[in-house]
Design an enzyme around this catalytic site. Sequence first.
Site, PDB file in Angstrom:
ATOM      1  N   LYS A   1      -9.825  60.645  32.710  1.00  0.00           N
ATOM      2  CA  LYS A   1      -8.504  61.427  32.921  1.00  0.00           C
ATOM      3  C   LYS A   1      -7.561  60.483  33.593  1.00  0.00           C
ATOM      4  CE  LYS A   1     -10.724  65.903  33.173  1.00  0.00           C
ATOM      5  NZ  LYS A   1     -10.975  67.164  34.404  1.00  0.00           N
TER       6      LYS A   1
ATOM      7  N   SER B   1     -10.848  72.749  34.482  1.00  0.00           N
ATOM      8  CA  SER B   1     -10.397  72.102  35.062  1.00  0.00           C
ATOM      9  C   SER B   1      -8.708  71.873  34.946  1.00  0.00           C
ATOM     10  CB  SER B   1     -10.519  70.371  34.734  1.00  0.00           C
ATOM     11  OG  SER B   1     -10.252  70.034  33.434  1.00  0.00           O
TER      12      SER B   1
ATOM     13  N   GLY C   1     -18.385  50.430  23.039  1.00  0.00           N
ATOM     14  CA  GLY C   1     -19.463  49.508  22.749  1.00  0.00           C
ATOM     15  C   GLY C   1     -20.809  50.018  23.011  1.00  0.00           C
ATOM     16  N   LYS C   2     -21.055  51.233  22.667  1.00  0.00           N
ATOM     17  CA  LYS C   2     -22.361  51.737  22.902  1.00  0.00           C
ATOM     18  C   LYS C   2     -23.501  51.014  22.165  1.00  0.00           C
ATOM     19  CE  LYS C   2     -21.065  55.980  22.068  1.00  0.00           C
ATOM     20  NZ  LYS C   2     -19.766  55.871  21.965  1.00  0.00           N
TER      21      LYS C   2
ATOM     22  N   GLY D   1     -20.439  58.174  25.920  1.00  0.00           N
ATOM     23  CA  GLY D   1     -18.854  57.636  26.014  1.00  0.00           C
ATOM     24  C   GLY D   1     -18.280  57.979  24.868  1.00  0.00           C
ATOM     25  N   PRO D   2     -16.979  57.722  24.972  1.00  0.00           N
ATOM     26  CA  PRO D   2     -16.015  57.846  23.704  1.00  0.00           C
ATOM     27  C   PRO D   2     -16.241  56.981  22.745  1.00  0.00           C
ATOM     28  CG  PRO D   2     -14.634  57.273  25.584  1.00  0.00           C
ATOM     29  CD  PRO D   2     -15.910  57.418  26.084  1.00  0.00           C
ATOM     30  N   PRO D   3     -15.809  57.109  21.318  1.00  0.00           N
ATOM     31  CA  PRO D   3     -15.965  56.213  20.378  1.00  0.00           C
ATOM     32  C   PRO D   3     -15.270  54.770  20.674  1.00  0.00           C
ATOM     33  CG  PRO D   3     -15.356  58.501  19.237  1.00  0.00           C
ATOM     34  CD  PRO D   3     -15.222  58.415  20.782  1.00  0.00           C
ATOM     35  N   GLY D   4     -16.047  53.827  20.185  1.00  0.00           N
ATOM     36  CA  GLY D   4     -15.342  52.407  20.345  1.00  0.00           C
ATOM     37  C   GLY D   4     -15.448  51.774  21.648  1.00  0.00           C
TER      38      GLY D   4
END
Length: 777
Positions: free
Chosen positions: A717, A674, A355-356, A350-353
């Site tokens: 998206k 896409s 909560g990984k 997932g993108p940064p920030g």
Amino acid sequence: MSDNRLPLVPLRNTVLFPTQIMPLVVGRPASAAAVDVAARSDEKTLVVVTQRDPTQDQPGLNDLYPVGVKAVIRRAGRGDHGLEIVVVGIEPVRLLDLIRRDNHVEALFEPHAVVRESGAEVEALGRSVAELASTLLNRNGQHVSGEQLRSQIEDPLNLVYLLPSLIKLPAERLQAWLESPSLQAALNLALTDVSQEQQVLNLREQIASQVESKLDKERKEYLLRQQLRAIQQELGETDEGEAETASLRDKLDKADLPESVLKEALRELKRMEKLPPAAPDYGVIRTWIDLVTELPWKKSAQHVLDLKAAAHILDDDHYGLSEIKDRILEHLAVMKLNPQARSPILCLVGPPGVGKTSLGQSIARALGRPFERTSLGGLHDEAELRGHRRTYVGAMAGRLIQAVRRAGVNNPVLMLDEVDKLGRDFRGDPAAALMEILDPAQNKEFRDNYLDLPFDLSHTFFILTANTLDGIPRPLLDRMEVLRLSGYSDEEKAEIAARYLLPRQIKECGLSDAAVVVPRATVIDIIRHYTREAGLRQLERALGRLMRKTARRLAEEASNDGLEITPDLLTDMLGTERRPDDDRRREVPPGVATGLAWTETGGDVLYVEALPLTGGDALTITGQLGDVMQESARTARSYVLSRSRDVEIPGYRLREPAVHIHVPAGATPKDGPSAGVTMATALLSAWSGVPTRQDVAMTGEITLTGLVLPVGGIKEKVLAAHRTGIRTVVLPRANERDIKSLSDEVRRDMTFMLADTLDDVWRVALPGALRTLRLAS
């Protein structure tokens, strides 16, 4: 004073014998008073007895040995350290009782009778003792033979009483001599103890002689050191190096190592014992043994897995992410039902920030296991994971073994962060090493190059994180269970800010909940006008800055009154809006279409611009588009031109279909299939002169026959469109299943149009063009 009652002086660590002259320093007040009483008497006699425990300051009858000596004071005087006297032993006496006076103690005693046997055995013992005494006197420089000594000292018992002044023995052994009930017993004890001491003295002389013959006479310092070492070896003592090896051996015994590991460690320890401490391999082996003893070969974290408690922990630590939590709880349920099952290998993407990392910590807390994190970002050297071989200078174990050592158990939760940022160069491929590490069929006997022993990693719970799967090799990805964290909607961010972010920032800034109030409307305003991200880091930074501004204002005003931060105050406290409402194009001219793109930091809105040119049929593409995106542009142009019979495009456009396609943010590279439907829509809008709907965004791949194919990153998206304020999204029909992954709030706000072909897209995005489009119904 009665003949059987005299002042008492107890001694520490020494024994007075009859006929022996002994100087004493009397420091205890009771003893000094006893000496004063004895010195004032006519006989100047007292009783001297040795203490059992030298630490006792006021010994009682049981703290003294039962036999002492009646002595007479020959000289007394005051010295620097107390009362100094010289006494001479007269006869042994046996204590009966102690009588305590005002300032001293008197001893009630009786004579200690010693049976004096006769015969050949006693005669032989006496001669042996005389010879030992003669030898000791000769060592001290007094040349006297045994016969001369016996002629001078007729009583054999007095020979025994002479020996303590010639050789040093422990007080308890000398006291045994004094307590001997008979002459023969006293001679036997003296002969045994002095013979042993004589052997030690002879051995010391022999050692000194051996060492002296081996060393250079000019190096006196080296001689002394060698003598000391030889003496220590003979007496069973060890030097610094031997003490270190003994300490390591003790650590190995206590480490509870597997048999094969212990065997190898002992072999290395034996090799270390043969090396001098200054040798390079000495330190290498010592560090290696320390690592072996500190690794948890058999130690595991024991915890009863409670699924309800685990679900509660996940809900407490993270808001939303329902699907992710369900997937995690499914794995935990399998581990509960089958404790012998191999731990899963999760990959949080997932993108940064979003909560990984904190999600990995929550999993560790739910399992009751230690959590360790290792970053793989920018890692090029395979040895960082597998360790360096011990032949290299500065070699060390790999990051995995070091993490397990820090965790202290062989089944920790180990997070490998940024796995998609792994590098590769001449030093090896770390991704290839990870394939062995993460494979449960291989990591049961993982061999670190430095450790060079099989270590079981199969019980370790591995969690990997990545921003995208593109940088992960497919064989490595095949070993992992991928969980996608797409991002949060505005309402979810507001809820997370209220539960976690805002209380944390208030506490870090030293504020109280009563000192500052941040309404939900203010948080929503910050989210929409000051941040635009899939995660929460920019939001937390904005809230932190807001709290620091508040702390400064309260500190300067020295006020405890609560401050409510309304949306009107944001401009003064955070500056002008970074993401104004008009960031989305309010008026879209012909030739512009709104698309949606996926990035490593989440989703984004992408505007595609098409401008017809005069003359020729060239296709110009700008905006740093990748190969796939350029092919999509050519495909879109060819398809739109192929529909010339169905589309009323001015004839001169068809004769000279030159066009320029541009995607803004030209400094940012872009690629992917896409944007195909967006490019086709922009071209049709440009050539027909009909503008697209400004509140519609689209995504999808196209074919030369006009089909709309599914694409990835739908959730990211759609969230990007939602953040921007777009409420209608055109998606490929095959992506309908992805709509279910969106939150109820987003699905409620958005309208989704599903398309099978480009005709379906144009009906939604170009409603004003229906007059110029002769499309089949």
